[in-house]
Every structure is written in C-alpha cells, then in structure tokens.
Design a protein around this motif. Structure first.
Motif, PDB file in Angstrom:
ATOM      1  N   THR A 138     -10.991  -5.148  -1.106  1.00 39.93           N
ATOM      2  CA  THR A 138     -11.822  -4.612  -0.027  1.00 39.93           C
ATOM      3  C   THR A 138     -11.098  -4.681   1.309  1.00 39.93           C
ATOM      4  O   THR A 138     -11.051  -3.700   2.067  1.00 39.93           O
ATOM      5  CB  THR A 138     -13.152  -5.375   0.056  1.00 39.93           C
ATOM      6  N   THR A 139     -10.503  -5.832   1.597  1.00 38.09           N
ATOM      7  CA  THR A 139      -9.807  -5.999   2.873  1.00 38.09           C
ATOM      8  C   THR A 139      -8.621  -5.056   2.973  1.00 38.09           C
ATOM      9  O   THR A 139      -8.410  -4.405   4.010  1.00 38.09           O
ATOM     10  CB  THR A 139      -9.338  -7.454   3.027  1.00 38.09           C
ATOM     11  N   ALA A 140      -7.831  -4.948   1.906  1.00 37.62           N
ATOM     12  CA  ALA A 140      -6.666  -4.061   1.936  1.00 37.62           C
ATOM     13  C   ALA A 140      -7.091  -2.614   2.132  1.00 37.62           C
ATOM     14  O   ALA A 140      -6.485  -1.875   2.929  1.00 37.62           O
ATOM     15  CB  ALA A 140      -5.867  -4.211   0.642  1.00 37.62           C
ATOM     16  N   GLY A 141      -8.141  -2.197   1.425  1.00 38.21           N
ATOM     17  CA  GLY A 141      -8.614  -0.819   1.573  1.00 38.21           C
ATOM     18  C   GLY A 141      -9.082  -0.525   2.983  1.00 38.21           C
ATOM     19  O   GLY A 141      -8.782   0.529   3.552  1.00 38.21           O
ATOM     20  N   GLN A 142      -9.804  -1.463   3.593  1.00 40.83           N
ATOM     21  CA  GLN A 142     -10.291  -1.259   4.955  1.00 40.83           C
ATOM     22  C   GLN A 142      -9.145  -1.211   5.961  1.00 40.83           C
ATOM     23  O   GLN A 142      -9.172  -0.432   6.914  1.00 40.83           O
ATOM     24  CB  GLN A 142     -11.272  -2.361   5.335  1.00 40.83           C
ATOM     25  N   ARG A 143      -8.131  -2.014   5.763  1.00 39.44           N
ATOM     26  CA  ARG A 143      -7.011  -2.008   6.705  1.00 39.44           C
ATOM     27  C   ARG A 143      -6.195  -0.716   6.605  1.00 39.44           C
ATOM     28  O   ARG A 143      -5.704  -0.217   7.621  1.00 39.44           O
ATOM     29  CB  ARG A 143      -6.144  -3.250   6.477  1.00 39.44           C
ATOM     30  N   VAL A 144      -6.071  -0.194   5.413  1.00 45.06           N
ATOM     31  CA  VAL A 144      -5.405   1.103   5.275  1.00 45.06           C
ATOM     32  C   VAL A 144      -6.252   2.201   5.923  1.00 45.06           C
ATOM     33  O   VAL A 144      -5.729   3.104   6.588  1.00 45.06           O
ATOM     34  CB  VAL A 144      -5.121   1.415   3.790  1.00 45.06           C
ATOM     35  N   ARG A 145      -7.557   2.122   5.760  1.00 53.51           N
ATOM     36  CA  ARG A 145      -8.444   3.096   6.394  1.00 53.51           C
ATOM     37  C   ARG A 145      -8.279   3.072   7.912  1.00 53.51           C
ATOM     38  O   ARG A 145      -8.237   4.116   8.558  1.00 53.51           O
ATOM     39  CB  ARG A 145      -9.907   2.821   6.029  1.00 53.51           C
ATOM     40  N   ARG A 146      -8.191   1.866   8.490  1.00 51.79           N
ATOM     41  CA  ARG A 146      -8.024   1.788   9.945  1.00 51.79           C
ATOM     42  C   ARG A 146      -6.677   2.345  10.380  1.00 51.79           C
ATOM     43  O   ARG A 146      -6.582   3.022  11.406  1.00 51.79           O
ATOM     44  CB  ARG A 146      -8.183   0.334  10.409  1.00 51.79           C
ATOM     45  N   LEU A 147      -5.630   2.052   9.629  1.00 52.29           N
ATOM     46  CA  LEU A 147      -4.313   2.569   9.976  1.00 52.29           C
ATOM     47  C   LEU A 147      -4.313   4.089  10.008  1.00 52.29           C
ATOM     48  O   LEU A 147      -3.743   4.707  10.916  1.00 52.29           O
ATOM     49  CB  LEU A 147      -3.270   2.057   8.975  1.00 52.29           C
ATOM     50  N   PHE A 148      -4.975   4.720   9.047  1.00 59.31           N
ATOM     51  CA  PHE A 148      -4.984   6.183   8.951  1.00 59.31           C
ATOM     52  C   PHE A 148      -6.202   6.812   9.630  1.00 59.31           C
ATOM     53  O   PHE A 148      -6.406   8.016   9.517  1.00 59.31           O
ATOM     54  CB  PHE A 148      -4.901   6.603   7.477  1.00 59.31           C
ATOM     55  N   ASP A 149      -6.991   6.002  10.328  1.00 61.42           N
ATOM     56  CA  ASP A 149      -8.135   6.485  11.105  1.00 61.42           C
ATOM     57  C   ASP A 149      -9.045   7.380  10.260  1.00 61.42           C
ATOM     58  O   ASP A 149      -9.434   8.478  10.660  1.00 61.42           O
ATOM     59  CB  ASP A 149      -7.647   7.252  12.344  1.00 61.42           C
ATOM     60  N   LEU A 150      -9.414   6.887   9.089  1.00 59.29           N
ATOM     61  CA  LEU A 150     -10.145   7.717   8.135  1.00 59.29           C
ATOM     62  C   LEU A 150     -11.644   7.768   8.396  1.00 59.29           C
ATOM     63  O   LEU A 150     -12.346   8.568   7.785  1.00 59.29           O
ATOM     64  CB  LEU A 150      -9.891   7.209   6.707  1.00 59.29           C
ATOM     65  N   ASP A 151     -12.163   6.936   9.296  1.00 61.20           N
ATOM     66  CA  ASP A 151     -13.588   6.972   9.595  1.00 61.20           C
ATOM     67  C   ASP A 151     -13.889   7.746  10.869  1.00 61.20           C
ATOM     68  O   ASP A 151     -15.016   7.707  11.379  1.00 61.20           O
ATOM     69  CB  ASP A 151     -14.150   5.552   9.707  1.00 61.20           C
ATOM     70  N   ALA A 170       0.843  -1.195   0.000  1.00 58.78           N
ATOM     71  CA  ALA A 170       0.000   0.000   0.000  1.00 58.78           C
ATOM     72  C   ALA A 170       0.873   1.238   0.000  1.00 58.78           C
ATOM     73  O   ALA A 170       1.886   1.294   0.711  1.00 58.78           O
ATOM     74  CB  ALA A 170      -0.915   0.008   1.224  1.00 58.78           C
ATOM     75  N   GLU A 171       0.484   2.233  -0.786  1.00 58.54           N
ATOM     76  CA  GLU A 171       1.159   3.527  -0.825  1.00 58.54           C
ATOM     77  C   GLU A 171       0.115   4.614  -0.580  1.00 58.54           C
ATOM     78  O   GLU A 171      -0.909   4.652  -1.269  1.00 58.54           O
ATOM     79  CB  GLU A 171       1.815   3.762  -2.189  1.00 58.54           C
ATOM     80  N   VAL A 172       0.363   5.483   0.387  1.00 58.49           N
ATOM     81  CA  VAL A 172      -0.580   6.546   0.732  1.00 58.49           C
ATOM     82  C   VAL A 172       0.167   7.860   0.750  1.00 58.49           C
ATOM     83  O   VAL A 172       1.211   7.992   1.394  1.00 58.49           O
ATOM     84  CB  VAL A 172      -1.248   6.302   2.097  1.00 58.49           C
TER      85      VAL A 172
END
Length: 506
Positions: free
Chosen positions: A279-292, A255-257
């Motif tokens: 889907t799983t990769a996108g959700q895990r990146v979202r959790r890492l960056f606290d996007l929700d 993943a690159e952000v």
C-alpha cells in the motif's frame, strides 16, 4: 456539487468525477463510481457518499463491474491543507495500519477523538473505516494478481487476522476470498484490465488516473533528473520504463512504471522485500507521477488566462511530479540549487555512491538506496564537489530531518514545513518552495525566482508587470502553470524580460 448535479454526472457516466464521490443504489445494495456502465438507477433509489468507506459503512458492497475501489484518489486531498486533507494523505500512506489512530492523531497534532469527529463529520467514515477500505482494495489486488495464499495476503494487506480479512472481503465484495480470486475480471472498455498474474516476487498494478495524461513530458522530466544508482529510464520515447529504488517502512523495493498509458492507467510493477509495504509503495509511486490530479479542474482554471490557454491546449493533462521519498527530494533540492539540471544529477550520483545503502542484489543500474537523512548529518561530504557552505547546508538539513525540526511526511503542515526550512541556514525561498511543491505535493507553488520559469513566461508572452496579481487567478493550480512554463520550447520567440540567476529545478 449538489446531489442533483451528482446525479447528472452519473446519468452521463462522467469519468471526470470518479473518485470525487460515489453513489449507491438502495434496491441492489451496491455502490459504484460515477462512470459505471450499468443502467442508470432512478433518482429516488440513489444515495451519494464522499468516500468508498462511507458507502461500505452504510452497508453497500462494491460493484463488480466498475470496481469503485480502483478509482484515482480525490484531487481534493492534495489541494487541501486542513486536518482532513492531511489525514487522508497519511491514511493513504498506511500510517493507521502501522501506527494506529493514536499515531495518526499524534502526527496531525490533534487528539484521536478530534480526528475521528472531523473525518466522520465530513467524510462519513472515521480513520479506521477509511484504512479498512484501503486494506480491502489491497487484498483484492493481491488476490487477483498473485498466487499468494490467503493468509499471506491477509497480513500483507494489513489485516490483524485471517478471520478479519475473510469477514471484510465478504462484507465489501459479497464474495469469499477464494471466490473473489476466481472472479478475476478481464479487460473492460471503461475500467481497464486487472494486471495479469504476477511472476515470482513481482506485483503488477494498474495505477488509475483521470482525464488526459501527458506521459511524455513527465517521463522527460524524470529522465533528465535520474540519479545513477537509484533511478534509471530505459527504452525509447513512447515506450520508456522508469525504475527506481524505494526505502519503505518494513523493507526495500524497486518500482517500475511504463510510459505507455492504457485507457486511464499506467502499468506498474513492484518488487518488494516485504509485502506489507504494498500500500505504501503504491501510494508513493502515485504521488511521484501525480496520478490523483484533476486535469479538468486545472485546465478550466488555467485556460481562463489567454497566455496560458495555448500552453494548456498544447500539453493536455500535464502533471506536476511529486516525490517517492520527501526527505530525498529535499536533499536533491539543495544539491541542485543554482546549478544546471545535469550538474545536480552528477552531484546526486556522487552522494549516492559515497553514502547510499547498497542493495542486497543490484537490479540493472539500480545499486543503492538514497542515503538516510541522519546519515548525512554527521559526514564530511568531502567526496561531493561542492562549496563548503553547501556541504554545511546539507548536514544542517539532514540533522533537521532526522530530529523532526523539519517534517516532510505525507500529512505535514505545508506552511509549518516551509517556515522550518527557511529557518535553516543556507535554504532560501526558491529551495523551500521547490521542496513544498514536490516533496509535499502542493499544487499551488509558483517559483517566480526560477530562471526557466521566467524564460518560459517570456516565450509565452506573459507580461511581467503585476505578475503576482495575475498569478493569483491561477490558484490553486499554480504548480501546473509552472510546469507549463518549464515546457515552453526554447526555440519559441521570446519577449524581452528581466533575467535572474536562479536555477531550474533539480
């Protein structure tokens, strides 16, 4: 919120509520996010839904203008510890697609019928409908950002057949897959652009968030802790890119952000060996960056404290980073206990070099996947420069994660996980609390035994007497208060307070 207050949010096109609820218009058959720029419909024609799946289940299709399927997730699911909140986190991680409703129910410790009843009663949709809505969003992203064939997209998004894929896309978007691909939108002022078409092997995503986003502080946090071999941060401040390897259910990924934020999104690129892991990769990146997260709710609560208010104003939108891999984070917490951040990083690099799984092909400085928990359970760890007691704790933790004594998946019961961690020899309250905050994404953890937290409190002028009672007023967002204290500049005048021997977070 009452329905009247929801309608007022729609009238004012208030983006703070995107993802918190959806509204549908009976005269058009369309559902939207609250901030949709279209003309506000009359109140009598509007119905409200807690999820996109509930709106779809009532026969409404997604608005092509505001793309309600692309909103941030509701911060409520991270704050809640009940079965509905846990179920939503697991569905987001793709558990229903991989294991079915029975697998979801088994992880939650309920029967499939109980899970169906509770989700339907509260969210207006059961687990199958919620997973279906998520699959449709994944399919739209792939249709509009890649040149993959429709059949490839259908199975990558989690559909059981091409026919099911075609029927779902037509029902939700009122377009065939080919027409949806042809209708790829360009930039819009409110929603941001869909990412440009991907190059071979790369999936570009726009990761949406709400409110302000303190990207510099979050990227600083990750850069200081980046472990050689599995993570790197490249570029200059303001234009950095965080890169890391991912171990996923069906394969591996990178993943690159990008640090620079658009109008409510972060640019992300995923390199996946298996498209089914999108889907799983996108959700895990979202959790890492606290996007929700909901920075408005956090600022409102913490801003009521006179000492915290100044910190909240200084760093609006400060996030509490999660973890891309919960088991990995738990191991890193043990490595970093009672040592400096730099020392913890060195230990992590040594662990990866000795026991990590090499990538088929290195990518920059990314060369390995983090070791599996069961691989650490029976190795000597002699290559790691730590006391023997710490190595024993690592092996004990690895065995507990491998045999299920400790469960840290997206839907884990946080209280039960913390109790299980504290039952392991060598793991104390600081380590268990840190794992709970980051690996389990708990927004309400305050590590009062952390040296850097207490130092930040002193510099911020927070009195130490009656701290427990005072910090209760910060609930349920104490993790964000902790990060504000960690970010108080060290050169600010400090008020004399008692010291501690605990370390900063790994």
């Amino acid at each position: 919120m009452s329905e009247d207050s929801r309608y007022e949010a729609v009238r004012s096109r208030d983006a703070r509520f995107d993802g918190a609820f959806f509204f549908a218009v009976s005269t058009t058959g369309i559902y939207c996010r609250p901030s949709c720029p279209a003309t506000t419909p009359r109140r009598r024609n509007v119905a409200f839904f807690p999820t996109a799946a509930a709106a779809q289940g009532s026969g409404f299709r997604a608005c092509r203008r505001c793309r309600p399927d692309a909103v941030p997730g509701s911060a409520e699911w991270n704050a809640r510890a009940d079965v509905v909140g846990r179920a939503m986190r697991l569905i987001g991680d793709g558990v229903v697609d991989r294991e079915g409703v029975a697998g979801l129910a088994d992880r939650l410790g309920y029967s499939a019928r109980q899970v169906q009843r509770q989700l339907t009663a509260e969210l207006g949709a059961g687990p199958v409908a919620l997973a279906r809505a998520q699959r449709a969003h994944t399919a739209r992203v792939l249709l509009q950002t890649t040149g993959l064939r429709a059949a490839e997209i259908a199975f990558a998004a989690g559909f059981a057949s091409v026919r099911q894929f075609n029927d779902t896309i037509k029902e939700i978007y009122a377009l065939t897959p080919s027409a949806l691909r042809a209708a790829r939108p360009g930039t819009t002022a409110r929603c941001g652009p869909v990412a440009p078409p991907a190059t071979a092997g790369v999936l570009p995503l726009r990761l949406a968030f709400r409110g302000p986003y303190a990207a510099k502080q979050l990227f600083d946090h990750l850069q200081r802790r980046a472990i050689t071999g599995i993570e790197e941060v490249v570029g200059e401040t303001g234009a950095r890119t965080y890169r890391r390897t991912l171990r996923l259910p069906n394969g591996t990924g990178i993943a690159e952000v990008d640090e620079a934020t658009g109008d409510g999104w972060l640019d992300c690129r995923l390199h996946l060996t298996e498209l089914r892991d999108l889907t799983t990769a996108g959700q895990r990146v979202r959790r890492l960056f606290d996007l929700d997260a909901d920075p408005y709710a956090v600022a409102e609560r913490l801003g009521e404290d006179p000492d915290l208010a100044r910190l909240v104003e200084r760093h609006p939108g400060l996030r509490s980073p999660g973890a891309a891999a919960p088991d990995e984070l738990a191991v890193r917490a043990v490595l970093g206990r009672q040592v400096s951040v730099a020392a913890g990083r060195v230990l992590g690099g040594a662990l990866v070099a000795a026991y990590g799984e090499p990538l088929p092909e290195p990518s920059g400085t990314l060369t390995h996947l983090f070791p599996r928990a069961d691989d650490l359970a029976a190795v000597p760890l002699a290559e790691i420069g730590m006391p023997g007691s710490r190595r024993t704790t690592l092996r004990t933790l690895g065995a507990a994660l491998a045999d299920g004594t400790v469960t840290l998946d997206a839907g884990a019961d946080r209280d039960a996980a913390e109790r299980a961690l504290l039952g392991l020899r060598g793991i104390g309250p600081w380590t268990a609390g840190y794992i709970r905050m980051r690996a389990l994404g708990d927004p309400d953890v305050l590590l009062t035994g952390d040296a850097a937290v207490l130092a930040g409190m002193r510099r911020a002028g927070v009195p130490m007497d009656a701290l427990t009672a005072r910090s209760d007023a910060w609930r349920p967002w104490r993790s964000y208060a902790l990060h504000h204290f960690w970010n108080v500049p060290v050169n600010e005048p400090a008020h004399p307070r008692p010291s501690t021997t605990e370390s900063t977070g790994p």
